[in-house]
Design a protein around this motif. Structure first.
Motif, PDB file in Angstrom:
ATOM      1  N   VAL A  92       0.857  -1.182   0.000  1.00  0.00           N
ATOM      2  CA  VAL A  92       0.000   0.000   0.000  1.00  0.00           C
ATOM      3  C   VAL A  92       0.896   1.236   0.000  1.00  0.00           C
ATOM      4  O   VAL A  92       1.737   1.400   0.888  1.00  0.00           O
ATOM      5  N   SER A  93       0.746   2.072  -1.018  1.00  0.00           N
ATOM      6  CA  SER A  93       1.556   3.281  -1.104  1.00  0.00           C
ATOM      7  C   SER A  93       1.228   4.216   0.056  1.00  0.00           C
ATOM      8  O   SER A  93       0.095   4.289   0.525  1.00  0.00           O
ATOM      9  N   TYR A 122     -10.599  14.815 -11.531  1.00  0.00           N
ATOM     10  CA  TYR A 122      -9.652  14.046 -10.713  1.00  0.00           C
ATOM     11  C   TYR A 122      -8.263  14.070 -11.358  1.00  0.00           C
ATOM     12  O   TYR A 122      -7.251  14.164 -10.663  1.00  0.00           O
ATOM     13  N   ARG A 123      -8.252  13.989 -12.667  1.00  0.00           N
ATOM     14  CA  ARG A 123      -6.972  14.047 -13.392  1.00  0.00           C
ATOM     15  C   ARG A 123      -6.311  15.402 -13.155  1.00  0.00           C
ATOM     16  O   ARG A 123      -5.098  15.495 -12.966  1.00  0.00           O
ATOM     17  N   LEU A 124      -7.124  16.467 -13.163  1.00  0.00           N
ATOM     18  CA  LEU A 124      -6.607  17.808 -12.910  1.00  0.00           C
ATOM     19  C   LEU A 124      -5.984  17.891 -11.517  1.00  0.00           C
ATOM     20  O   LEU A 124      -4.920  18.502 -11.333  1.00  0.00           O
ATOM     21  N   ALA A 125      -6.622  17.288 -10.540  1.00  0.00           N
ATOM     22  CA  ALA A 125      -6.104  17.298  -9.167  1.00  0.00           C
ATOM     23  C   ALA A 125      -4.717  16.676  -9.103  1.00  0.00           C
ATOM     24  O   ALA A 125      -3.807  17.207  -8.453  1.00  0.00           O
ATOM     25  N   VAL A 126      -4.546  15.564  -9.809  1.00  0.00           N
ATOM     26  CA  VAL A 126      -3.255  14.871  -9.822  1.00  0.00           C
ATOM     27  C   VAL A 126      -2.214  15.698 -10.572  1.00  0.00           C
ATOM     28  O   VAL A 126      -1.060  15.823 -10.139  1.00  0.00           O
ATOM     29  N   GLU A 127      -2.625  16.288 -11.689  1.00  0.00           N
ATOM     30  CA  GLU A 127      -1.679  17.054 -12.507  1.00  0.00           C
ATOM     31  C   GLU A 127      -1.245  18.340 -11.809  1.00  0.00           C
ATOM     32  O   GLU A 127      -0.073  18.731 -11.881  1.00  0.00           O
ATOM     33  N   PRO A 129      -1.299   9.260  -8.228  1.00  0.00           N
ATOM     34  CA  PRO A 129      -2.651   8.895  -7.788  1.00  0.00           C
ATOM     35  C   PRO A 129      -2.671   7.897  -6.632  1.00  0.00           C
ATOM     36  O   PRO A 129      -3.492   8.016  -5.722  1.00  0.00           O
ATOM     37  N   GLU A 130      -1.754   6.917  -6.666  1.00  0.00           N
ATOM     38  CA  GLU A 130      -1.757   5.897  -5.608  1.00  0.00           C
ATOM     39  C   GLU A 130      -1.317   6.460  -4.253  1.00  0.00           C
ATOM     40  O   GLU A 130      -1.463   5.793  -3.224  1.00  0.00           O
ATOM     41  N   LYS A 171     -10.590   4.657 -10.522  1.00  0.00           N
ATOM     42  CA  LYS A 171     -10.055   4.198 -11.807  1.00  0.00           C
ATOM     43  C   LYS A 171      -8.733   4.886 -12.130  1.00  0.00           C
ATOM     44  O   LYS A 171      -7.867   4.311 -12.790  1.00  0.00           O
ATOM     45  N   LEU A 172      -8.583   6.112 -11.664  1.00  0.00           N
ATOM     46  CA  LEU A 172      -7.352   6.856 -11.884  1.00  0.00           C
ATOM     47  C   LEU A 172      -6.216   6.324 -11.015  1.00  0.00           C
ATOM     48  O   LEU A 172      -5.048   6.573 -11.289  1.00  0.00           O
TER      49      LEU A 172
END
Length: 206
Positions: free
Chosen positions: A4-5, A152-157, A163-164, A181-182
């Motif tokens: 688990v990360s 969600y992708r924007l949050a990560v970028e 993501p993990e 899923k991300l």
């Protein structure tokens, strides 16, 4: 053995998790009853403009023009706005827990929430959310709404955190699906005890 990360970022929904909902069905029904408005007529108009409203494409005044004040009313715009704002109340225990996580300095704290601009800014100010969160990924600021994968992708970028290594907390299962899923870890908020327990399983501690 499954690894688990370590969680480095926690993203929070606002309405239904940290505060009461801003302008969800229950709040709209309360306002309709208070001001004696026709539910079907209002709902038809609301559904036509809510996406633009929550994406920040139209202002609160424009929203009210289209849903309430397209005809004369026995109440004022300010009275309606004030009532809308009064419906937002904090969930003190959850806010205190979130604040303790922020104060620990261990986690990047951000929101991912669907909200119109004026209500969002009112709630951030009223409930001291700037003291807890470093970033507000609100639909009205970014032009994207949950459950669209892009928010969600924007949050990560924006955060540049894998993501993990992120956990997203929301009270609605649908809003968690694209985040999962991300690659984000996700928790469906039910109670504070349950939230603390599930975060603990991910190694998140104050």
């Amino acid at each position: 053995m499954f690894h688990v990360s370590t969680i480095h970022a926690i993203f929070w929904d606002v309405g239904g998790v940290l505060l009461t909902n801003a302008w969800d069905r229950a709040q709209r029904i309360a306002a309709l009853e208070h001001f004696r408005l026709d539910e079907e007529e209002f709902s038809d108009r609301h559904e036509m403009v809510v996406s633009s409203f929550e994406r920040g494409k139209i202002t609160l005044d424009e929203y009210l023009d289209r849903t309430v004040f397209y005809r004369n009313r026995p109440f004022t715009r300010d009275e309606f706005r004030d009532y809308m704002f009064s419906l937002s109340q904090p969930m003190p225990d959850v806010l205190a827990f979130a604040r303790s996580l922020a104060d620990s300095g261990k986690y990047f704290m951000s929101t991912i929430n669907n909200e119109s601009r004026e209500l969002n800014l009112h709630r951030i100010e009223k409930c001291g959310l700037r003291e807890i969160f470093r970033l507000f990924i609100s639909s009205c600021f970014v032009g994207l709404r949950k459950p669209e994968s892009g928010i969600y992708r924007l949050a990560v970028e924006i955060t540049q955190i894998n993501p993990e290594e992120c956990c997203f907390i929301d009270d609605r299962a649908l809003n968690l699906e694209c985040a999962a899923k991300l690659g984000m870890r996700t928790i469906q908020m039910q109670t504070l005890d349950q939230l603390q327990s599930e975060l603990g399983k991910l190694g998140v501690k104050k």
